[in-house]
Design a protein around this motif. Structure first.
Motif, PDB file in Angstrom:
ATOM      1  N   PHE A 128       1.006  -1.078   0.011  1.00  0.00           N
ATOM      2  CA  PHE A 128       0.158   0.061   0.075  1.00  0.00           C
ATOM      3  C   PHE A 128       0.873   1.149   0.127  1.00  0.00           C
ATOM      4  N   LEU A 155       4.119   7.029   2.472  1.00  0.00           N
ATOM      5  CA  LEU A 155       4.260   6.077   3.269  1.00  0.00           C
ATOM      6  C   LEU A 155       3.932   4.799   2.617  1.00  0.00           C
ATOM      7  N   LEU A 189      -0.888  -4.255   9.159  1.00  0.00           N
ATOM      8  CA  LEU A 189       0.081  -3.678   8.206  1.00  0.00           C
ATOM      9  C   LEU A 189       1.306  -3.188   8.818  1.00  0.00           C
ATOM     10  N   PHE A 208       4.489  -0.579   8.434  1.00  0.00           N
ATOM     11  CA  PHE A 208       4.923   0.535   7.762  1.00  0.00           C
ATOM     12  C   PHE A 208       6.176   0.846   7.624  1.00  0.00           C
ATOM     13  N   GLY A 209       6.822   1.563   6.514  1.00  0.00           N
ATOM     14  CA  GLY A 209       7.856   2.314   6.607  1.00  0.00           C
ATOM     15  C   GLY A 209       7.980   3.632   7.151  1.00  0.00           C
ATOM     16  N   GLU A 210       9.011   4.161   7.388  1.00  0.00           N
ATOM     17  CA  GLU A 210       9.240   5.477   7.989  1.00  0.00           C
ATOM     18  C   GLU A 210       8.772   6.686   6.879  1.00  0.00           C
TER      19      GLU A 210
END
Lengths: 115, 111
Positions: free
Chosen positions: B34, B87, B99, B101-103
């Motif tokens: 996503f 993101l 989910l 998440f990346g930073e």
């Protein structure tokens, strides 16, 4: 219009107070989530729910608790706020864990500051 | 453990200067990847879902692509209003609807 709402948007409170952050969605989604996000950092899942009377802890340890009595409502409660709880809290919902419909939609967030 | 790494951390572009953001991921069976846009002080806004390698999706000046190890968000002729943090998140087949998440990449487009 189908949407997801969070109140309050901003909250400044003293140490030791009990607080409840509200989250409501009008999309009819079964699945709801709470994330914590510090400035410039990634979102961390702290609680989630797959439906009424279903709640689970997420990946990030949190002293908060949640409840899911109605499909559309997923409040988060801190019994005794501390300065370490200062953060942005984001609520989200999704239709399903399967595609299509597994994308999560987010509310505007609550910025909490504990003095 | 599922991991998402986004690069660069920050990117400054001139209006009209096209570029790409990268999202590298490690996941035990990908169910979905996503992309979100997040403006300061607001919640993430959903942009795209990608499900399998080779898939591409477009929306206005944005195009997302997916391989088995990474995803790219291509921004063509950006405008100042495209300035935001982008993101990337992955959903693993073994993690239900959760989910990771990346930073994020903070994009600034100067006029």
């Amino acid at each position: 219009e189908a949407d997801i709402y969070q109140t309050p948007r901003y909250l400044v409170i003293g140490t030791g107070k009990k607080i409840t952050l509200e989250c409501s969605q009008t999309m009819g989604h079964d699945k709801m989530y709470w994330y914590q996000q510090d400035p410039g950092m990634e979102l961390h899942l702290i609680h989630y729910s797959y439906g009424v009377n279903s709640t689970e802890k997420g990946d990030l340890s949190s002293e908060s608790t949640v409840s899911r009595i109605r499909t559309e409502h997923f409040p988060l409660t801190l019994e005794s706020a501390r300065p370490s709880h200062t953060s942005q809290y984001l609520c989200a919902s999704s239709e399903s864990e399967w595609a299509p419909g597994n994308e999560q939609f987010f509310g505007p967030g609550t910025r909490l500051t504990v003095l | 453990e599922d991991q998402v790494t986004q690069s660069p951390e920050a990117l400054r572009l001139q209006e009209g200067e096209s570029s790409s953001l990268n999202c590298s991921y490690t996941v035990s069976g990908l169910r979905g990847l996503f992309w979100y846009r997040q403006d300061p002080g607001k919640g993430p806004e959903f942009l795209f879902t990608l499900y399998s390698a080779g898939e591409e999706k477009e929306k206005e000046r944005l195009k997302a692509t997916l391989t088995k190890k990474e995803s790219f968000l291509h921004i063509t002729a950006p405008k100042p209003e495209d300035s935001a943090t982008y993101l990337c998140a992955v959903q693993a087949k073994t993690s239900g609807s959760r989910l990771t998440f990346g930073e994020g990449t903070q994009l600034t487009v100067n006029p």
